[in-house]
Design a protein around this motif. Structure first.
Motif, mmCIF file in Angstrom:
data_model
loop_
_atom_site.group_PDB
_atom_site.id
_atom_site.type_symbol
_atom_site.label_atom_id
_atom_site.label_comp_id
_atom_site.label_asym_id
_atom_site.label_seq_id
_atom_site.Cartn_x
_atom_site.Cartn_y
_atom_site.Cartn_z
ATOM 1 N N PRO A 73 -1.361 10.074 1.555
ATOM 2 C CA PRO A 73 -1.852 11.145 3.328
ATOM 3 C C PRO A 73 -3.271 10.508 3.958
ATOM 4 C CG PRO A 73 -1.855 12.313 1.200
ATOM 5 C CD PRO A 73 -1.758 11.365 0.747
ATOM 6 N N ASP A 74 -4.427 9.878 3.407
ATOM 7 C CA ASP A 74 -4.605 9.379 4.575
ATOM 8 C C ASP A 74 -4.506 8.822 5.261
ATOM 9 O OD1 ASP A 74 -7.032 10.575 2.960
ATOM 10 O OD2 ASP A 74 -7.045 8.950 1.453
ATOM 11 N N PHE A 75 -3.173 7.523 4.940
ATOM 12 C CA PHE A 75 -2.841 6.438 6.016
ATOM 13 C C PHE A 75 -2.159 7.783 6.779
ATOM 14 C CE2 PHE A 75 -0.232 2.264 5.392
ATOM 15 C CZ PHE A 75 -0.584 1.594 7.126
ATOM 16 N N GLN A 76 -1.339 8.407 6.235
ATOM 17 C CA GLN A 76 -0.897 9.077 7.329
ATOM 18 C C GLN A 76 -1.709 10.206 8.758
ATOM 19 O OE1 GLN A 76 2.234 11.664 5.217
ATOM 20 N NE2 GLN A 76 2.178 10.828 3.839
ATOM 21 N N ARG A 77 -2.571 9.956 7.879
ATOM 22 C CA ARG A 77 -3.798 10.562 8.976
ATOM 23 C C ARG A 77 -3.877 9.623 9.626
ATOM 24 N NH1 ARG A 77 -6.421 12.118 5.344
ATOM 25 N NH2 ARG A 77 -5.797 14.284 4.761
ATOM 26 N N GLU A 78 -4.777 8.629 9.738
ATOM 27 C CA GLU A 78 -5.226 7.131 10.023
ATOM 28 C C GLU A 78 -4.123 7.146 11.866
ATOM 29 O OE1 GLU A 78 -5.988 2.813 9.445
ATOM 30 O OE2 GLU A 78 -5.975 3.839 8.165
ATOM 31 N N GLU A 95 0.813 -0.772 -0.256
ATOM 32 C CA GLU A 95 0.367 0.001 0.152
ATOM 33 C C GLU A 95 1.358 1.367 -0.153
ATOM 34 O OE1 GLU A 95 -3.575 2.227 3.272
ATOM 35 O OE2 GLU A 95 -2.963 -0.239 2.572
ATOM 36 N N GLN A 141 -3.706 9.859 13.594
ATOM 37 C CA GLN A 141 -5.328 10.287 13.966
ATOM 38 C C GLN A 141 -5.348 8.526 16.357
ATOM 39 O OE1 GLN A 141 -8.746 9.735 11.650
ATOM 40 N NE2 GLN A 141 -8.693 11.755 11.620
#
Length: 334
Positions: free
Chosen positions: A182-187, A178, A190
């Motif tokens: 940015p979405d993974f980093q944000r996850e 994968e 969080q």
């Protein structure tokens, strides 16, 4: 000298047990702080992570420091054999220590399996039991594995993450790849912020496991009694009762039991229906799109009906054992 083969077998069995216990003790002694929050704890139980982040004194340190832990040690042995060679072939670095600056004094430490700097790739090896590889690939990486490797990727500024799953029984492997966007980093961030917030009052953090006797993680948790009460014992269910101390909470517990009991029955019927769809008509095992099915080798089980008939023919009573009474949960009649 030992003359009895059974006695010799028992001695060897005990020796293997003690050998694994010594491996556990030695591996724990090498850890700087087994009760601090690390990358491997990011995706596990939030209450345990909150205790670790808060620096809560463990009530059950021996559960972490002792035991055989055979599966974990076998996985570690595979890592030690494979990682140096894998890293050399890729031109990468094996077992690279990392530290993620999360705003705390100490940061979140960890050791990633392979850092392939040329491709900005974090590669993590996970060993699984027999016949588990296909299930993992069908469902994807676990949340625990996702957060752990995501933490490594944040610390290294990676572009790609790779989960390399390896069947311990056959050596067969497969990968999940994968992009660390940015979405993974944000996850991942969080999750880290959530743990930091929960660490302010760790005793109020959600429990993500089901307690002693029902959860492998709970049975080996350094905060077992801190979380489940002073009566909690590793490997023994029962301490869960303290979360329902009064009539209102017992009413909720009984309702939850009845809901899951009924759902279990419905799910079993649905499973049997789809099994008939999948296997009926002599369908050939194999791959069908993104899914596949096959059968394990046939085995043998005790034919209780035949055993009972044989005992009765001999005029003997079959051996019996004490069994707990069935739990009946139903609404109170008005």
């Amino acid at each position: 000298m030992i003359d009895d083969p059974d006695e010799l077998a028992a001695v060897v069995d005990e020796a293997v047990k003690k050998a694994f216990e010594e491996i556990t003790a030695e591996s724990q002694a090498r850890r700087k702080d087994p009760f601090a929050l690390s990358m491997s704890g990011l995706g596990r139980c939030r209450r345990a992570a909150a205790y670790a982040a808060a620096g809560t004194e463990p009530t059950d340190p021996d559960l972490v420091m002792t035991g055989e832990n055979r599966t974990a040690h076998i996985g570690t042995a595979i890592h030690r054999l494979l990682l140096p060679k894998l890293a050399r072939v890729l031109g990468a670095r094996a077992e690279a220590p990392v530290l993620l600056a999360d705003g705390s004094v100490s940061g979140i430490p960890g050791t990633l399996d392979v850092w392939w700097e040329k491709e900005l790739t974090v590669l993590d090896v996970k060993t699984v039991g027999e016949h588990k590889l296909d299930k993992v690939l069908a469902r994807g990486e676990s949340y625990e594995h996702r957060m752990q490797v995501g933490g490594y990727a944040l610390a290294k500024g990676a572009r790609w993450v790779v989960w390399l799953y390896l069947d311990r029984s056959t050596g067969r492997s497969a990968q999940i790849v994968e992009e660390f966007g940015p979405d993974f980093q944000r996850e991942v961030w969080q999750r880290i912020r959530e743990i930091q917030r929960l660490a302010e009052r760790p005793e109020l953090a959600p429990r993500d496991e089901h307690g002693p006797g029902l959860s492998y993680q709970c049975d080996g948790c350094g905060w077992l009694r801190q979380c489940w009460g002073r009566s909690a014992r590793s490997g023994t269910a029962g301490a869960q009762a303290h979360i329902a101390p009064d009539v209102p909470s017992m009413e909720i517990a009984l309702q939850n039991y009845a809901t899951h009991r009924d759902e279990e029955g419905r799910q079993k019927k649905l499973k049997n229906f789809w099994r008939a769809v999948v296997t009926g008509g002599g369908r050939t095992p194999g791959a069908y799109g993104r899914w596949q099915f096959y059968f394990t080798k046939p085995g043998k089980g005790l034919d209780q009906k035949a055993v009972r008939a044989e005992y009765e023919q001999q005029g003997r009573k079959p051996p019996e054992k004490e069994e707990a009474g069935r739990l009946i949960v139903r609404p109170v009649k008005k």
